[in-house]
Design an enzyme around this catalytic site. Structure first.
Site, short mmCIF file in Angstrom:
data_model
loop_
_atom_site.label_atom_id
_atom_site.label_comp_id
_atom_site.label_asym_id
_atom_site.label_seq_id
_atom_site.Cartn_x
_atom_site.Cartn_y
_atom_site.Cartn_z
CG ASN A 11 59.53 78.29 65.73
OD1 ASN A 11 59.64 79.51 65.83
ND2 ASN A 11 59.97 77.45 66.67
CD1 TRP A 12 59.84 81.21 59.71
CD2 TRP A 12 59.19 83.35 59.57
NE1 TRP A 12 59.08 81.34 58.57
CE2 TRP A 12 58.68 82.65 58.46
CE3 TRP A 12 58.92 84.71 59.70
CZ2 TRP A 12 57.89 83.26 57.48
CZ3 TRP A 12 58.14 85.33 58.73
CH2 TRP A 12 57.65 84.62 57.63
CE LYS A 13 63.42 76.78 66.07
NZ LYS A 13 64.28 75.65 66.37
CG HIS A 97 60.26 75.71 70.78
ND1 HIS A 97 61.61 75.52 70.97
CD2 HIS A 97 59.99 75.29 69.52
CE1 HIS A 97 62.13 75.02 69.86
NE2 HIS A 97 61.17 74.86 68.97
CD GLU A 99 64.88 76.58 69.86
OE1 GLU A 99 64.27 77.61 69.54
OE2 GLU A 99 65.24 75.71 69.04
CD GLU A 169 59.02 71.28 67.89
OE1 GLU A 169 59.05 71.50 66.68
OE2 GLU A 169 59.41 72.10 68.74
N GLY A 175 66.99 71.15 65.08
CA GLY A 175 68.14 71.88 64.56
C GLY A 175 69.41 71.05 64.43
CB SER A 215 65.85 67.69 61.62
OG SER A 215 66.79 68.32 62.48
N GLY A 236 61.46 74.52 61.78
CA GLY A 236 62.36 75.65 62.00
C GLY A 236 63.15 75.95 60.73
N GLY A 237 64.35 75.38 60.64
CA GLY A 237 65.30 75.70 59.57
C GLY A 237 64.70 75.69 58.17
P1 PGA Z 1 64.10 72.53 63.13
O1 PGA Z 1 63.30 73.23 64.32
O2 PGA Z 1 63.12 72.22 62.04
O3 PGA Z 1 65.13 73.56 62.71
O4 PGA Z 1 64.73 71.30 63.68
C1 PGA Z 1 62.04 72.73 64.70
C2 PGA Z 1 61.49 73.51 65.87
O5 PGA Z 1 62.27 73.94 66.74
O6 PGA Z 1 60.27 73.73 65.96
#
Ligand code: PGA
Length: 253
Positions: A11-13, A97, A99, A169, A175, A215, A236-237
């Site tokens: 997930n590149w956000k 998600h 967010e 999640e 993050g 993470s 994500g990251g």
């Molecule tokens: P993260 O993000 O790996 O940076 O913690 C995961 C996500 O939001 O799907």
């Protein structure tokens, strides 16, 4: 080890320009083993979906959107309809998600509408659910994820449910570098699978994939993936560099 095909989704956000997204996919495809037993998916921003769709080898790498509006069309400034994602060959779309739930105030009901709109058009939802730190500390983890799961699946039959990928999640792990331990994640994944079994049936629940997200890094992916009910990761990251993303995809080696 279950028969469920592991799925690693990046997930590149709100990262990467269209050019950077295309370069990533080309680089990934040049390096990814042809015989990988892992399903690989990337989720660029909406603007990058078209250029990425032009270079992606859909037999090797799946394309996911990060969001969708449940209406087929209309006056929804800034939004994207399911048919638009379908026209670009998106196989998946992330919905719910944390967010989007927290920053953009998306409700369980709105997320449910998105799930149904995607299924109608043949795009597989990656449904994110998870508890906040406060909810975990108040022992509300199971009730929170259960509410989110129940809402999203309430109108679906087993055939439709099989098209959905669930991503657990925990919000406190996203993050933050603070991963849930494999045991903490497994406990919730097993609970979610039992909920799906109650709602549908054992065969359906057993076939559905439940990803962990929060993470996930090259150094913890293997221990997470060894858990019986963890079928993949939403990342994500660590999905932003080809090198670390590939290390996740190669968790078995
Ligand atoms: P993260 O993000 O790996 O940076 O913690 C995961 C996500 O939001 O799907």
């Amino acid at each position: 080890m279950s028969q469920r095909t592991p799925l690693i989704a990046g997930n590149w956000k709100m990262h990467k320009t269209p050019d950077e997204s295309v370069a990533f996919v080309q680089n990934l495809q040049a390096t990814l083993e042809n015989d990988t037993q892992v399903e690989v998916v990337v989720a660029p921003t909406s603007l990058s979906l078209y250029p990425v769709s032009q270079v992606i080898d859909s037999k090797r790498v799946g394309l996911s959107a990060q969001n969708v509006h449940p209406s087929p069309k209309g006056a929804f400034t800034g939004e994207v309809a399911p048919s638009m994602l379908q026209a670009l060959g998106c196989n998946y779309c992330i919905v719910g998600h944390s967010e989007r739930r927290q920053i953009f105030l998306e409700s369980d009901d709105f997320v449910q509408q998105k799930v149904e709109a995607l299924l109608q058009i043949g795009i597989r939802p990656i449904l994110c659910i998870g508890e906040s730190l406060q909810e975990r500390e108040d022992n509300l983890t199971f009730s929170r994820v259960s509410t989110q799961l129940t809402a999203a699946f309430q109108n679906l039959d087993a055939t439709q449910a099989l098209q959905v990928v669930v991503a657990y999640e925990p919000i406190w792990a996203i993050g933050t570098g603070k991963t849930a331990t494999p045991e903490q994640a497994q406990e919730v994944h097993a609970f979610l699978r039992s909920q799906l079994q109650e709602r549908f049936d054992a065969q359906t629940a057993d076939a559905m994939r439940i990803l962990y997200g929060g993470s996930v890094k090259p150094n913890n992916v293997k221990a997470l993936m060894q858990q019986p009910d963890i079928d993949g990761a939403l990342v994500g990251g660590a999905s932003l560099e080809v090198d670390s993303f590939l290390q996740l995809v190669r968790f078995q080696s």
